[in-house]
Design a protein around this motif. Structure first.
Motif, PDB file in Angstrom:
ATOM      1  N   GLU A 158       1.800  -7.469   4.654  1.00 47.93           N
ATOM      2  CA  GLU A 158       0.477  -7.033   5.079  1.00 47.93           C
ATOM      3  C   GLU A 158      -0.440  -7.084   3.864  1.00 47.93           C
ATOM      4  O   GLU A 158      -0.277  -6.320   2.919  1.00 47.93           O
ATOM      5  N   SER A 193      -3.052  -3.811   3.330  1.00 44.26           N
ATOM      6  CA  SER A 193      -2.418  -2.610   2.793  1.00 44.26           C
ATOM      7  C   SER A 193      -1.532  -2.915   1.600  1.00 44.26           C
ATOM      8  O   SER A 193      -0.969  -1.999   0.991  1.00 44.26           O
ATOM      9  N   ARG A 194      -1.387  -4.222   1.282  1.00 45.25           N
ATOM     10  CA  ARG A 194      -0.588  -4.669   0.140  1.00 45.25           C
ATOM     11  C   ARG A 194       0.833  -4.100   0.220  1.00 45.25           C
ATOM     12  O   ARG A 194       1.359  -3.517  -0.723  1.00 45.25           O
ATOM     13  N   GLN A 195       1.430  -4.334   1.380  1.00 45.61           N
ATOM     14  CA  GLN A 195       2.786  -3.881   1.610  1.00 45.61           C
ATOM     15  C   GLN A 195       3.629  -5.032   2.124  1.00 45.61           C
ATOM     16  O   GLN A 195       3.135  -5.906   2.864  1.00 45.61           O
ATOM     17  N   HIS A 239       7.905  -5.874   3.391  1.00 49.85           N
ATOM     18  CA  HIS A 239       9.194  -5.289   3.748  1.00 49.85           C
ATOM     19  C   HIS A 239      10.126  -6.386   4.222  1.00 49.85           C
ATOM     20  O   HIS A 239       9.707  -7.321   4.917  1.00 49.85           O
ATOM     21  N   TRP A 284       1.007  -3.551  -5.126  1.00 48.99           N
ATOM     22  CA  TRP A 284       1.823  -3.987  -3.989  1.00 48.99           C
ATOM     23  C   TRP A 284       3.033  -3.081  -3.851  1.00 48.99           C
ATOM     24  O   TRP A 284       3.616  -2.616  -4.830  1.00 48.99           O
ATOM     25  N   GLN A 285       3.428  -2.863  -2.628  1.00 48.89           N
ATOM     26  CA  GLN A 285       4.646  -2.116  -2.323  1.00 48.89           C
ATOM     27  C   GLN A 285       5.589  -3.033  -1.557  1.00 48.89           C
ATOM     28  O   GLN A 285       5.181  -3.683  -0.593  1.00 48.89           O
ATOM     29  N   TYR A 286       6.842  -3.052  -2.043  1.00 47.13           N
ATOM     30  CA  TYR A 286       7.815  -3.927  -1.388  1.00 47.13           C
ATOM     31  C   TYR A 286       9.127  -3.173  -1.238  1.00 47.13           C
ATOM     32  O   TYR A 286       9.552  -2.445  -2.138  1.00 47.13           O
ATOM     33  N   GLU A 287       9.727  -3.354  -0.093  1.00 42.14           N
ATOM     34  CA  GLU A 287      11.008  -2.718   0.171  1.00 42.14           C
ATOM     35  C   GLU A 287      11.962  -3.735   0.770  1.00 42.14           C
ATOM     36  O   GLU A 287      11.590  -4.508   1.662  1.00 42.14           O
ATOM     37  N   SER A 301      13.209  -1.648  -3.958  1.00 41.38           N
ATOM     38  CA  SER A 301      11.752  -1.577  -3.850  1.00 41.38           C
ATOM     39  C   SER A 301      11.142  -1.844  -5.210  1.00 41.38           C
ATOM     40  O   SER A 301      11.847  -1.916  -6.223  1.00 41.38           O
TER      41      SER A 301
END
Length: 1014
Positions: free
Chosen positions: A302, A305-307, A309, A368-371, A408
């Motif tokens: 996304e 939202s800079r996400q 997954h 950025w958030q990454y999981e 993450s």
């Protein structure tokens, strides 16, 4: 007709017809020409260096249709840039009342584009950019022109791409390309489209979805099938140092894009799969990395939202071939290296470049958030080598499985890790726990089983002169690492089973054991501390040798390779190197500041000794030895001396580095099997303040084994003799107080030797003077001194004591008659069955061997004990009496009934019960009364059996075996043995004594009598 022609209606119709005719003439004939001229004239003016070519142009003014064939734009080098085979446009008159440009159908057949990037970075398609012209700035709120397209189709198109900047030019082609847009409008509804393309290799892309322009948005599906990894590699070939020969990529994704006030993009990749990937260096014919299958599932990105997954990344069956080069570099890093740039085509210096002005940094947005929920490596194989050693050390991890969850970009979050693998086909490793990337921390549970230690032999060979043939490592431990102190903690159990090492020079066992267990090991670093609950060594074996040059084999074996050893006596070969086989590789190197320096083990030890860091606190609660053995040989004397300490068992409890701690020692064994050895006392060997308070006892040591020393230093061989010593060593404050109590029995010298080192003393006379009336020499030799005195050495002093003993007298031990005259090493022991005085064949054989000994040694007198072992003989005598009573009762009953003679055990139970009841009444004087538990039994067979057991037990209790019975048994045994020694022999009866003593013991359920000599 003429009149009608003059009417107004005719004139109107004629005008309309004329207009229609003119419209048709212009539309069908003039319009194509005008369009062609416009294309041919205006395009070169707008696009510099571009030459248009166009085929047939057809215009249908009534249907509002235009058709253009064979259109192409060629560049300044004559190459075609873009074009198409046919363009068909069907415009609708409904555009007037719909107030929108309305197209029923737009068809583009066989469109093409030839993209070329030249060596000077120019792109040929850049020629299609129009000349810069001053254009009015469009108003930001100006509406987009209304447009409606019922159908837009692109068929059989192709795109070619040629990059000529690289040494190896890259060219590819995507065809056929098909695109379709249905019911498109510039309104909010937009329209649906499909796009697909494929390559000659079968690679295919499919894109379908919805497109709108007010606002600009699109959503759809994208599928890539069979994309060859080699295709991507070909384009990047000159920038990569490896070769990708195989591999296919499949992608399935959906997306949603919106551009209104801001860009919003959401991409969902249901599956991205890489299959049959193979990677190798360009100069190799072996794949270093193979990945049969890599699957990335459930990825969502996304933009707004800079996400991002991903549900899972799964790699199955991967194989990795890796090694350390002799210079310490890793081969896999070669794949990541940048290839050397080719030599410049021209030797002219490049013009100085003007640095571009630095762009102002964009305002930083949220990170950025990454999981990644789960990463899994399954059934992998890692083959690793260390080529710094010769031969190379090798390890194979297969099948290797790793599972990591909770990945993450927040590196402070812990990762859950599970690792399972086999090591070199025999060992297993299991690791579970948590690992935190930043700051680095770990909390892991480790389990090792069956890890073969022979794999580390290449490293052992670099620093020692021994060969590690086998050994199995196991461990069950917990490891913790982190920023908090202690930084590292290791707790658990470690075991090494079946260790087998060999001295390379002598090709003999060096240090072996069946099993070494370290239980309750707790180690921590920063601050350092080591605590161990128990160390257990089972069947520990060590070989200690004094070399011909008086050096120790331990020092030679554990030193760096290259030491030499003189071959033992009898071997005429010259001295051999301590390491057998190929010469080992030099010690591993350490790199620092681009300089290489050797790190010898001795230097490291010296550096450690010089450190002022306080000693690490240590404690070992208990050390256990089980069935240990130590072989000792002295090759510096001729003939060579050899002995062994066997069955070494015992404990050392309470080892600690605390200054006032005292560890208790209790160790026992035997020298050459029959000479007991015991060591007991207290020590402190881990503290800087050395403390020792030990007592050592050696008994029944055969002096004849010391012939090499007696022949060299006393000038005589020892024919017989026994040695017993009681030693006590106390070291406190580095002061030694040693007490030696030495007893030598029956020492007799044999032949004289021609030793140059022999003492010039009447040795035999000295021994005769020191003997007491029993032939025993009893000496007490105290030794004191300081361990800090450089001239004080305990070994030479003890040796001097031994020389003094030889000078004063050494008594002989009990003769080993068994080794001289047969009968075995336990000739002095005669075994009897409990309750019996009969000699079995083994005892008869020993008696015959003893007859030979007494006959050959007329001065010997033998003592035979009148002895029994109460706990063995008394029950068997009672049973004998019971059986006698039974037999007498049977005989009496048989005489009355004339029945056959049947053993009691084979009689009918009722008969047995009747016989026992009569015997009970006879011995007790009353009829038997059975307990209620017996009378309560319902079934007759079981009740009869219970009564038989009750009567048998009662009768046994009434049988009395008195001391007279036991004395008679002991006397009969001695008399039978005496009879065996004297009957038919020449032995004087006066030399055989029957002695009442306690020299009888329980030996594995038999009564063992110990004979004595005088």
């Amino acid at each position: 007709m003429l009149q009608f022609a003059k009417t107004k209606t005719f004139r109107i119709l004629a005008a309309i017809a004329l207009l229609i005719g003119l419209y048709a003439l212009v539309g069908f004939f003039w319009a194509p020409r005008l369009l062609r001229n416009a294309l041919m004239d205006e395009i070169p003016k707008t696009l510099v260096g571009v030459t248009p070519t166009v085929g047939e142009i057809h215009v249908n003014p009534f249907l509002l249709q235009i058709e253009i064939k064979d259109f192409a734009l060629s560049g300044d080098r004559g190459t075609k840039l873009v074009g198409f085979a046919r363009l068909f446009v069907d415009f609708e008159a409904s555009s007037i009342w719909r107030r929108a440009y309305t197209f029923r159908n737009i068809e583009i057949a066989a469109p093409f584009a030839n993209a070329v990037i030249f060596k000077d970075d120019r792109v040929n398609l850049a020629q299609l950019s129009p000349k810069a012209a001053e254009k009015p700035k469009p108003k930001s709120n100006e509406p987009i022109p209304a447009l409606r397209v019922a159908s837009l189709k692109v068929t059989q198109g192709f795109l070619s791409f040629d990059d000529r900047r690289r040494p190896s030019e890259f060219a590819t082609r995507l065809e056929p390309i098909n695109f379709e847009l249905q019911n498109f409008t510039t309104g909010v509804h937009g329209g649906r489209f499909t796009f697909n393309g494929s390559s000659k290799l079968g690679e295919r892309i499919e894109w379908r979805g919805h497109l709108a322009v007010q606002p600009i948005e699109s959503d759809g599906e994208l599928q890539i099938t069979g994309l060859h990894a080699h295709t991507i590699w070909e384009y990047l070939e000159d920038r990569l140092n490896f070769l990708v020969n195989a591999g296919k990529i499949d992608v399935q994704a959906t997306y949603k894009f919106t551009l209104e006030n801001d860009v919003d993009l959401r991409v969902e990749v249901a599956k991205a799969e890489l299959a049959d990937l193979a990677v190798r260096p360009k100069d190799s014919d072996i794949d270093w990395i193979t990945v049969p299958d890599m699957l990335v599932s459930g990825t969502t990105v996304e933009l707004k939202s800079r996400q991002a997954h991903t549900d899972s990344v799964t790699i199955t069956g991967a194989k990795l071939l890796t090694w350390l080069e002799p210079d310490g570099s890793v081969n896999l890093l070669k794949l990541a290296a940048t290839p050397a740039a080719p030599a410049a085509a021209s030797s002219e210096p490049a013009p100085p470049s003007t640095p571009a002005p630095a762009a102002s940094p964009a305002p930083a947005g949220p990170g950025w958030q990454y999981e990644l929920r789960e990463f899994a490596l399954r059934d992998a194989s890692v083959s690793a080598e260390d080529r710094r050693t010769k031969p190379a050390a090798k390890v194979l991890l297969a099948p290797l499985s790793i599972k990591v969850s909770g990945v993450s970009l927040d590196l402070s979050k812990p990762l859950n890790v599970v690792l399972d693998t086999k090591i070199n086909d025999t060992g297993t490793l299991n690791a579970t726990g948590e690992v935190t990337p930043q700051p680095v921390a770990a909390n892991l549970n480790l389990k090792l089983s069956g890890v073969e230690l022979a794999a580390v032999q290449p490293y052992v060979a670099q620093y020692t002169s021994m060969t590690l043939l086998k050994g199995s490592l196991g461990a069950d431990a917990k490891v913790q690492y982190g920023a908090q102190k202690p930084a590292l903690q290791f707790s658990g159990n470690i075991s090494v089973a079946n260790l087998h090492t060999v001295d390379n020079a002598l090709h003999q066992d060096f240090i072996n054991w069946d099993r070494l267990d370290i239980q309750g090991l707790n180690f921590q670093h920063d601050p350092d501390r080591l605590d161990i609950d128990q160390i257990t060594a089972s069947k520990l074996f060590a070989r200690v040798i004094i070399e011909p040059d008086t050096s120790m084999n331990v020092k030679r074996v554990l030193a760096a390779p290259g030491a030499t050893v003189v071959a033992p006596s009898g071997n005429s070969q010259p001295p051999v190197a301590a390491t057998a086989g190929p010469a080992p590789a030099p010690p591993l190197q350490s790199k620092k500041r681009n300089r290489t320096r050797l790190i010898p083990a001795t230097a490291a030890a010296t550096a450690g000794a010089a450190s002022t860091t306080p000693a690490m606190p240590m404690s070992v609660k208990k050390v256990v030895l089980r069935k240990g053995q130590a072989n000792f040989a002295d090759l510096s004397v001729q003939p060579n001396f050899a002995t062994a300490i066997q069955n070494l068992e015992g404990t050392v409890s309470g080892l600690s580095s605390k200054e006032n701690s005292r560890a208790k020692v209790d160790i026992h064994g035997s020298v050459d099997q029959f000479a007991p050895v015991s060591i007991s006392g207290q020590v402190n060997v881990l503290s800087a303040a050395l403390y020792t308070d030990l007592s050592m006892s050696f008994k029944n040591i055969e002096l004849s084994t010391f012939n090499p020393y007696s022949g060299k230093f006393a000038g005589y061989n020892i024919s017989k003799g026994k040695l017993a010593t009681e030693l006590h060593y106390k070291v406190d404050g580095r002061k030694l107080d040693a007490q030696h109590h030495i007893i030598v029995e029956q020492l007799e010298f044999g032949e004289k030797t021609e030793s140059k080192d022999a003492v010039s003393l009447p040795v035999k006379l000295a021994v005769a003077l020191l003997k007491d009336r029993d032939g025993v020499i009893d000496l007490n030799l105290p030794i004191t001194g300081s361990l800090d005195d450089p001239k004080f050495r305990l070994g030479p002093i003890i040796w001097k004591v031994l020389v003094n003993i030889l000078e004063k007298a050494v008594t002989a031990p009990f003769a080993l008659l068994g080794s001289l005259f047969g009968g075995g090493p336990d000739l002095q022991f005669v075994d009897f069955e409990p309750g019996s005085a009969d000699l079995d064949p083994a005892a008869t054989g020993k008696a015959q061997a003893m007859v030979k000994a007494l006959d050959a040694r007329p001065q010997l007198k033998i003592e035979i004990p009148l002895a029994v072992v109460n706990e063995l003989d008394r029950p068997h005598l009672a049973e004998t009496k019971f059986q006698t009573q039974i037999q007498e009762a049977q005989d009496a009953a048989r005489r009355k009934s004339s029945a056959a003679d049947t053993p009691f055990a084979q009689l009918d139970p009722s008969v047995q019960l009747d016989l026992l009841a009569r015997l009970y009444a006879k011995n007790i004087g009353a009829e038997p009364k059975f307990p209620e538990s017996v009378d309560a039994i319902k079934t007759k067979p079981e009740k009869t059996a219970a009564k038989i057991d009750f009567l048998s037990h009662a009768l046994h209790e009434r049988i009395d075996v008195n001391e007279s019975d036991l004395s008679a048994l002991g006397q009969q045994r001695a008399m039978n043995l005496q009879q065996a020694l004297l009957t038919g022999t020449q032995i004087d009866p006066g030399r055989v004594f029957l002695v009442s003593n306690d020299k009888a013991k329980n030996q594995d359920g038999r009564v063992r009598l110990e004979l004595s000599l005088r």
